[in-house]
Design a protein around this motif. Structure first.
Motif, PDB file in Angstrom:
ATOM      1  N   ARG A 259       0.842  -1.201   0.000  1.00 50.84           N
ATOM      2  CA  ARG A 259       0.000   0.000   0.000  1.00 50.84           C
ATOM      3  C   ARG A 259       0.873   1.246   0.000  1.00 50.84           C
ATOM      4  NH1 ARG A 259      -3.293   0.561  -2.309  1.00 50.84           N
ATOM      5  NH2 ARG A 259      -3.525   2.585  -1.358  1.00 50.84           N
ATOM      6  N   LEU A 260       1.997   1.211   0.700  1.00 52.35           N
ATOM      7  CA  LEU A 260       2.917   2.346   0.681  1.00 52.35           C
ATOM      8  C   LEU A 260       3.458   2.567  -0.725  1.00 52.35           C
ATOM      9  CD1 LEU A 260       4.724   4.561   1.837  1.00 52.35           C
ATOM     10  CD2 LEU A 260       6.330   2.758   2.554  1.00 52.35           C
ATOM     11  N   ILE A 261       3.876   1.485  -1.381  1.00 52.97           N
ATOM     12  CA  ILE A 261       4.411   1.610  -2.741  1.00 52.97           C
ATOM     13  C   ILE A 261       3.338   2.157  -3.678  1.00 52.97           C
ATOM     14  CG2 ILE A 261       5.282   0.310  -4.725  1.00 52.97           C
ATOM     15  CD1 ILE A 261       6.639  -1.576  -2.662  1.00 52.97           C
ATOM     16  N   ALA A 262       2.101   1.686  -3.526  1.00 48.95           N
ATOM     17  CA  ALA A 262       1.007   2.194  -4.360  1.00 48.95           C
ATOM     18  C   ALA A 262       0.828   3.703  -4.157  1.00 48.95           C
ATOM     19  CB  ALA A 262      -0.292   1.455  -4.037  1.00 48.95           C
ATOM     20  N   ALA A 263       0.911   4.151  -2.906  1.00 48.93           N
ATOM     21  CA  ALA A 263       0.769   5.576  -2.620  1.00 48.93           C
ATOM     22  C   ALA A 263       1.933   6.378  -3.196  1.00 48.93           C
ATOM     23  CB  ALA A 263       0.667   5.800  -1.111  1.00 48.93           C
ATOM     24  N   ILE A 264       3.141   5.816  -3.124  1.00 49.72           N
ATOM     25  CA  ILE A 264       4.310   6.473  -3.717  1.00 49.72           C
ATOM     26  C   ILE A 264       4.129   6.582  -5.223  1.00 49.72           C
ATOM     27  CG2 ILE A 264       6.763   6.154  -4.241  1.00 49.72           C
ATOM     28  CD1 ILE A 264       7.008   4.916  -1.395  1.00 49.72           C
ATOM     29  N   ASN A 265       3.626   5.527  -5.847  1.00 47.70           N
ATOM     30  CA  ASN A 265       3.407   5.565  -7.290  1.00 47.70           C
ATOM     31  C   ASN A 265       2.325   6.570  -7.667  1.00 47.70           C
ATOM     32  OD1 ASN A 265       5.394   3.713  -7.856  1.00 47.70           O
ATOM     33  ND2 ASN A 265       4.013   1.960  -7.954  1.00 47.70           N
ATOM     34  N   THR A 266       1.311   6.703  -6.834  1.00 52.70           N
ATOM     35  CA  THR A 266       0.289   7.722  -7.081  1.00 52.70           C
ATOM     36  C   THR A 266       0.909   9.113  -6.986  1.00 52.70           C
ATOM     37  OG1 THR A 266      -1.502   6.300  -6.285  1.00 52.70           O
ATOM     38  CG2 THR A 266      -1.909   8.668  -6.274  1.00 52.70           C
ATOM     39  N   ARG A 267       1.814   9.299  -6.032  1.00 54.40           N
ATOM     40  CA  ARG A 267       2.544  10.577  -5.934  1.00 54.40           C
ATOM     41  C   ARG A 267       3.359  10.818  -7.204  1.00 54.40           C
ATOM     42  NH1 ARG A 267       4.664  13.687  -1.685  1.00 54.40           N
ATOM     43  NH2 ARG A 267       2.599  13.270  -0.805  1.00 54.40           N
ATOM     44  N   SER A 268       3.968   9.763  -7.736  1.00 50.99           N
ATOM     45  CA  SER A 268       4.732   9.898  -8.980  1.00 50.99           C
ATOM     46  C   SER A 268       3.827  10.306 -10.132  1.00 50.99           C
ATOM     47  CB  SER A 268       5.452   8.586  -9.320  1.00 50.99           C
ATOM     48  OG  SER A 268       6.419   8.275  -8.337  1.00 50.99           O
ATOM     49  N   PHE A 269       2.633   9.722 -10.195  1.00 49.35           N
ATOM     50  CA  PHE A 269       1.668  10.125 -11.224  1.00 49.35           C
ATOM     51  C   PHE A 269       1.339  11.608 -11.101  1.00 49.35           C
ATOM     52  CE2 PHE A 269       0.279   5.731 -12.318  1.00 49.35           C
ATOM     53  CZ  PHE A 269       0.102   5.895 -13.683  1.00 49.35           C
ATOM     54  N   ALA A 270       1.134  12.086  -9.882  1.00 50.24           N
ATOM     55  CA  ALA A 270       0.806  13.494  -9.668  1.00 50.24           C
ATOM     56  C   ALA A 270       1.947  14.400 -10.120  1.00 50.24           C
ATOM     57  CB  ALA A 270       0.477  13.741  -8.194  1.00 50.24           C
ATOM     58  N   ASP A 271       3.177  14.016  -9.800  1.00 50.46           N
ATOM     59  CA  ASP A 271       4.330  14.805 -10.222  1.00 50.46           C
ATOM     60  C   ASP A 271       4.481  14.789 -11.737  1.00 50.46           C
ATOM     61  OD1 ASP A 271       4.842  15.334  -7.574  1.00 50.46           O
ATOM     62  OD2 ASP A 271       6.462  13.864  -7.387  1.00 50.46           O
ATOM     63  N   TRP A 272       4.195  13.643 -12.332  1.00 49.73           N
ATOM     64  CA  TRP A 272       4.265  13.493 -13.783  1.00 49.73           C
ATOM     65  C   TRP A 272       3.217  14.378 -14.458  1.00 49.73           C
ATOM     66  CZ3 TRP A 272       3.533   7.983 -16.278  1.00 49.73           C
ATOM     67  CH2 TRP A 272       3.942   8.012 -17.621  1.00 49.73           C
ATOM     68  N   ALA A 273       1.995  14.368 -13.930  1.00 44.13           N
ATOM     69  CA  ALA A 273       0.931  15.213 -14.478  1.00 44.13           C
ATOM     70  C   ALA A 273       1.307  16.685 -14.352  1.00 44.13           C
ATOM     71  CB  ALA A 273      -0.385  14.929 -13.753  1.00 44.13           C
ATOM     72  N   ALA A 274       1.897  17.066 -13.227  1.00 47.15           N
ATOM     73  CA  ALA A 274       2.314  18.458 -13.045  1.00 47.15           C
ATOM     74  C   ALA A 274       3.380  18.855 -14.059  1.00 47.15           C
ATOM     75  CB  ALA A 274       2.828  18.668 -11.620  1.00 47.15           C
ATOM     76  N   SER A 275       4.301  17.931 -14.352  1.00 48.00           N
ATOM     77  CA  SER A 275       5.347  18.245 -15.328  1.00 48.00           C
ATOM     78  C   SER A 275       4.758  18.367 -16.733  1.00 48.00           C
ATOM     79  CB  SER A 275       6.454  17.177 -15.300  1.00 48.00           C
ATOM     80  OG  SER A 275       6.020  15.955 -15.857  1.00 48.00           O
ATOM     81  N   LEU A 276       3.731  17.567 -17.039  1.00 45.52           N
ATOM     82  CA  LEU A 276       3.051  17.704 -18.326  1.00 45.52           C
ATOM     83  C   LEU A 276       2.386  19.069 -18.441  1.00 45.52           C
ATOM     84  CD1 LEU A 276       1.192  14.385 -19.239  1.00 45.52           C
ATOM     85  CD2 LEU A 276       3.230  15.347 -20.288  1.00 45.52           C
TER      86      LEU A 276
END
Length: 200
Positions: free
Chosen positions: A57-74
């Protein structure tokens, strides 16, 4: 290590996520350790389990954070392109750019699998959907139409196309095949698909 109570639950969740993201960026999924996250923040592993439940669950949350950072960079790349710029090129460049700048975090998004009895939370689904929504809106804009099921399907296909090019580039497979410009090739495929749709 003994228990601490220096942070509220909200503060602790953010501390774990930010530190976990840093560890993931350094080690990748294969070397990731929730115990290392606990060590760095000065809490016990039990605290992480209390906040997130399991390491998965921690890794899933970290990956969701990565998605958010990726969307922000887009969004940053699209803002830089402006309303009259080449926004499709900005999208493709943003897809490749995040993967190149954060290869371990990017790869972890696609390599991690939650156990069958532990699906994504609603917050995870919402956070991960932001990136796809950006692409859908931009494809609709480029196609001169509204967001509908046809545009959404096309957008997902184009994401898969760009992702394949990007994954091969990050892994080095493109270089082995003699392809020197995978990003340009991905952009060309996207433009071809959009032109074919316009010609219908």
């Amino acid at each position: 290590m003994g228990r601490r109570s220096d942070h509220s639950r909200v503060e602790l969740e953010e501390l774990i996520l930010s530190t976990g993201s840093a560890v993931m960026a350094e080690t990748g999924l294969a070397g990731f350790s929730a115990r290392e996250v606990a060590r760095r923040i000065g809490y016990s592993i039990g605290t992480i389990h209390h906040v997130f439940g399991t390491a998965d669950r921690l890794i899933a949350a970290i990956n969701t954070r990565s998605f958010a950072d990726w969307a922000a960079s887009l969004r940053e790349r699209l803002d830089a392109a402006g309303p009259d710029g080449d926004r499709i090129a900005a999208l493709v460049a943003g897809y490749f750019g995040f993967a190149r700048e954060h290869p371990h975090r990017w790869t972890a998004i696609f390599d991690h699998r939650l156990p069958a009895d532990g699906g994504l939370t609603e917050a995870d689904e919402t956070g991960r959907g932001l990136l796809t929504q950006i692409v859908v809106e931009e494809i609709a804009r480029a196609a001169g139409g509204e967001v509908d099921d046809d545009i959404a399907t096309l957008s997902r296909s184009l994401i898969a196309t760009v992702h394949g090019h990007c994954a091969f580039a990050i892994s080095g497979a493109w270089a082995l095949m003699g392809e020197a410009a995978p990003e340009a090739a991905a952009l060309a495929r996207v433009r071809e698909a959009l032109a074919a749709r316009s010609a219908r």
